[in-house]
Enzyme design. Sequence first.
Site, PDB file in Angstrom:
ATOM      1  N   GLU A 110       0.220  25.637  -1.360  1.00 46.74           N
ATOM      2  CA  GLU A 110       1.507  25.804  -2.050  1.00 46.74           C
ATOM      3  C   GLU A 110       1.550  24.860  -3.240  1.00 46.74           C
ATOM      4  O   GLU A 110       0.939  23.783  -3.211  1.00 46.74           O
ATOM      5  CB  GLU A 110       2.644  25.492  -1.059  1.00 46.74           C
ATOM      6  CG  GLU A 110       4.032  25.556  -1.679  1.00 46.74           C
ATOM      7  CD  GLU A 110       5.160  25.606  -0.647  1.00 46.74           C
ATOM      8  OE1 GLU A 110       4.885  25.519   0.564  1.00 46.74           O
ATOM      9  OE2 GLU A 110       6.325  25.743  -1.076  1.00 46.74           O
ATOM     10  N   GLN A 138      -0.887  23.131   5.775  1.00 52.09           N
ATOM     11  CA  GLN A 138      -1.536  23.800   4.665  1.00 52.09           C
ATOM     12  C   GLN A 138      -2.989  23.344   4.612  1.00 52.09           C
ATOM     13  O   GLN A 138      -3.493  22.918   5.643  1.00 52.09           O
ATOM     14  CB  GLN A 138      -0.769  23.495   3.398  1.00 52.09           C
ATOM     15  CG  GLN A 138       0.688  24.009   3.467  1.00 52.09           C
ATOM     16  CD  GLN A 138       1.449  23.958   2.163  1.00 52.09           C
ATOM     17  OE1 GLN A 138       0.919  23.677   1.111  1.00 52.09           O
ATOM     18  NE2 GLN A 138       2.763  24.226   2.228  1.00 52.09           N
ATOM     19  N   TYR A 147       6.238  25.043  13.266  1.00 51.17           N
ATOM     20  CA  TYR A 147       5.682  23.686  13.229  1.00 51.17           C
ATOM     21  C   TYR A 147       6.197  22.932  14.439  1.00 51.17           C
ATOM     22  O   TYR A 147       7.347  23.116  14.848  1.00 51.17           O
ATOM     23  CB  TYR A 147       6.127  22.952  11.959  1.00 51.17           C
ATOM     24  CG  TYR A 147       5.656  23.598  10.675  1.00 51.17           C
ATOM     25  CD1 TYR A 147       4.399  23.322  10.165  1.00 51.17           C
ATOM     26  CD2 TYR A 147       6.483  24.475   9.971  1.00 51.17           C
ATOM     27  CE1 TYR A 147       3.959  23.905   8.982  1.00 51.17           C
ATOM     28  CE2 TYR A 147       6.056  25.062   8.784  1.00 51.17           C
ATOM     29  CZ  TYR A 147       4.788  24.779   8.290  1.00 51.17           C
ATOM     30  OH  TYR A 147       4.359  25.353   7.127  1.00 51.17           O
ATOM     31  N   GLU A 199      10.373  32.976   4.189  1.00 47.80           N
ATOM     32  CA  GLU A 199      11.453  32.397   5.016  1.00 47.80           C
ATOM     33  C   GLU A 199      12.836  32.750   4.484  1.00 47.80           C
ATOM     34  O   GLU A 199      13.693  31.873   4.295  1.00 47.80           O
ATOM     35  CB  GLU A 199      11.275  30.873   5.125  1.00 47.80           C
ATOM     36  CG  GLU A 199      10.020  30.494   5.858  1.00 47.80           C
ATOM     37  CD  GLU A 199       9.899  29.004   6.216  1.00 47.80           C
ATOM     38  OE1 GLU A 199      10.687  28.198   5.718  1.00 47.80           O
ATOM     39  OE2 GLU A 199       8.991  28.684   7.010  1.00 47.80           O
ATOM     40  N   ASN A 259       8.296  27.745   0.246  1.00 43.89           N
ATOM     41  CA  ASN A 259       9.609  27.664  -0.382  1.00 43.89           C
ATOM     42  C   ASN A 259       9.497  27.707  -1.910  1.00 43.89           C
ATOM     43  O   ASN A 259      10.415  28.161  -2.588  1.00 43.89           O
ATOM     44  CB  ASN A 259      10.313  26.374   0.056  1.00 43.89           C
ATOM     45  CG  ASN A 259      10.605  26.366   1.553  1.00 43.89           C
ATOM     46  OD1 ASN A 259      10.663  27.411   2.191  1.00 43.89           O
ATOM     47  ND2 ASN A 259      10.797  25.181   2.129  1.00 43.89           N
ATOM     48  N   GLU A 306       2.287  30.531   8.752  1.00 44.91           N
ATOM     49  CA  GLU A 306       2.477  29.080   8.653  1.00 44.91           C
ATOM     50  C   GLU A 306       2.510  28.520  10.063  1.00 44.91           C
ATOM     51  O   GLU A 306       3.384  28.894  10.855  1.00 44.91           O
ATOM     52  CB  GLU A 306       3.788  28.722   7.935  1.00 44.91           C
ATOM     53  CG  GLU A 306       3.734  28.909   6.439  1.00 44.91           C
ATOM     54  CD  GLU A 306       4.961  28.346   5.720  1.00 44.91           C
ATOM     55  OE1 GLU A 306       5.465  27.292   6.148  1.00 44.91           O
ATOM     56  OE2 GLU A 306       5.398  28.978   4.755  1.00 44.91           O
TER      57      GLU A 306
HETATM   58  O1  AHR Z   1       4.596  24.469   4.537  1.00 42.63           O
HETATM   59  C1  AHR Z   1       5.711  23.741   4.130  1.00 42.63           C
HETATM   60  C2  AHR Z   1       6.977  24.592   4.076  1.00 42.63           C
HETATM   61  O2  AHR Z   1       7.333  24.970   5.370  1.00 42.63           O
HETATM   62  C3  AHR Z   1       6.884  25.897   3.345  1.00 42.63           C
HETATM   63  O3  AHR Z   1       7.090  25.760   1.984  1.00 42.63           O
HETATM   64  C4  AHR Z   1       7.984  26.696   3.966  1.00 42.63           C
HETATM   65  O4  AHR Z   1       7.731  28.068   3.955  1.00 42.63           O
HETATM   66  C5  AHR Z   1       8.130  26.122   5.354  1.00 42.63           C
HETATM   67  O5  AHR Z   1       9.437  25.795   5.645  1.00 42.63           O
END
Ligand code: AHR
Length: 504
Positions: A28, A353, A245, A174, A73, A293
């Site tokens: 990103e 990432q 996450y 998202e 994002n 993600e």
């Molecule tokens: O990976 C970090 C962020 O996590 C990304 O930009 C978003 O899609 C998610 O909330």
Amino acid sequence: MEKTAKLTVEKDFKIAEIDKRIYGSFIEHLGRAVYGGIWQPGHKTADEEGFRQDVLGLVRELNIPIVRYPGGNFVSNFYWEDSVGPVENRPSRLELAWRSTEPNRIGINEFASWCKKAGAEVMQAVNLGTRGIEAACNLLEYCNHPAGTKYSDLRIAHGVKDPHSIKVWCLGNEMDGPWQTGHKTAAEYGHLADETAKAMKQIDPSIELVLCGSSNTGMPTFPEWESTALEWAYNSVDYISLHQYYGNRFNDTANFLAQSDDMDHFIKTVVATCDYVKAKKRAKKNINLSFDEWNVWFHANEADDDTMKNRPWQVAPHLLEDHYDFEDALLVGLMLITLMKHSDRVKMACMAQLVNVIAPIMTEENGPAWRQTIYYPLLHASKYGRGTALQPVLSSPKHDTLDFTDVTDVESIAVWNEEKEEVTVFAVNRSVTDDVVLDIDLRAFAGFRLQEHIVLENSDMKAVNTAEQQVVAPKTVADRSAYEGETLRAKLAKTSWNVLRFAK
Ligand code: AHR
């Protein structure tokens, strides 16, 4: 008393051929992922385009098949036209998601070139936050149409003769999250995504489209969001996304390591929701899952909030630079096993990432690129987890944790690579108290013998790697297993990641 678990590996118990794209990743425009990460013209390893070759070397070692880009994002306020053409004409822009300044030195054409060097395919996201159908179609025409139209000719004028032929496109990011620029209700989003998808497939019917699912299992709109968005867009999309996450905020390792059970539940719920909408629509095709993600993310949260609040609008600030410890690597291993277990429906997944930002690879500005702890399970899975995932017929002792009950001590899966005549068993012992002997019954693989037992272990759950020292690194062990007939009895040390490779 010795604790034992048993895994029966059978050729005929197939889950699916694993789609190699489940070992994908994500870059990103955030923090130092691009600037100072993959690209740093002044660095001593930089190539003629400014890409760091030390980073490329590590990415190639991971054999990442697909990389999602440019967000995240970030994409919800991305003006793609700013990122192409002569660099000196590209504007700097306020980047709203991470309160940074985006200099647009690297854009779509440069990233596609980097991906080629890395041996990966691009997964391109379009902005459905501040923009919509028109910008998405123009971008697709720019990237994939051969020549003879406004945007394809613009690409050629920018020095890129051949189309990028990007196959996988994400319809926003998202969009269920109130933090998202241009956040929408499920119905608003479903409608827009459907119309965008139809128009994009008119331009290039060969593309595959990913609809935004929920941002995590804790979203109040999950799984109603999936159901509503799919009601709108079922016929025009191919995948739905999942993001998740985890963190160990309360320093409870057993509970932390049980969270892959939540991921498993998340996947099952999304599959059920897709199939419910399929039934309602009397549809023939399945919607598959793109877990685009996933990772551990919590270490740097407070520092990031402080940077964004008090020192905004920097170019490539240090953001989301989580420094991963040993137990994070174990959960990453468990998450990879969970993805393999669902390879019949999860066809793509991106560890979020790849470089510097919640990443397996870190860079020093004037020094080397180095491997975080979480690098290793991804490396092993990507290297040895290719082939057919076999249904794990597994019995294991169990334990309870603060939030989870009946948590198996051992999580495991076997992957059969028919071409190479290899079977690999991935196993995590997530018990924080006991070693477990795993009895592996390879009854259907006559003549296959253990070639290698790779282990990632550490007595300190909080052990980390640095640029100078790889404290957490895999080793091969020779003294932890013995055959009893056709069954291999392998000792899995408490809190360890294990890769057992069998071949004829
Ligand atoms: O990976 C970090 C962020 O996590 C990304 O930009 C978003 O899609 C998610 O909330």
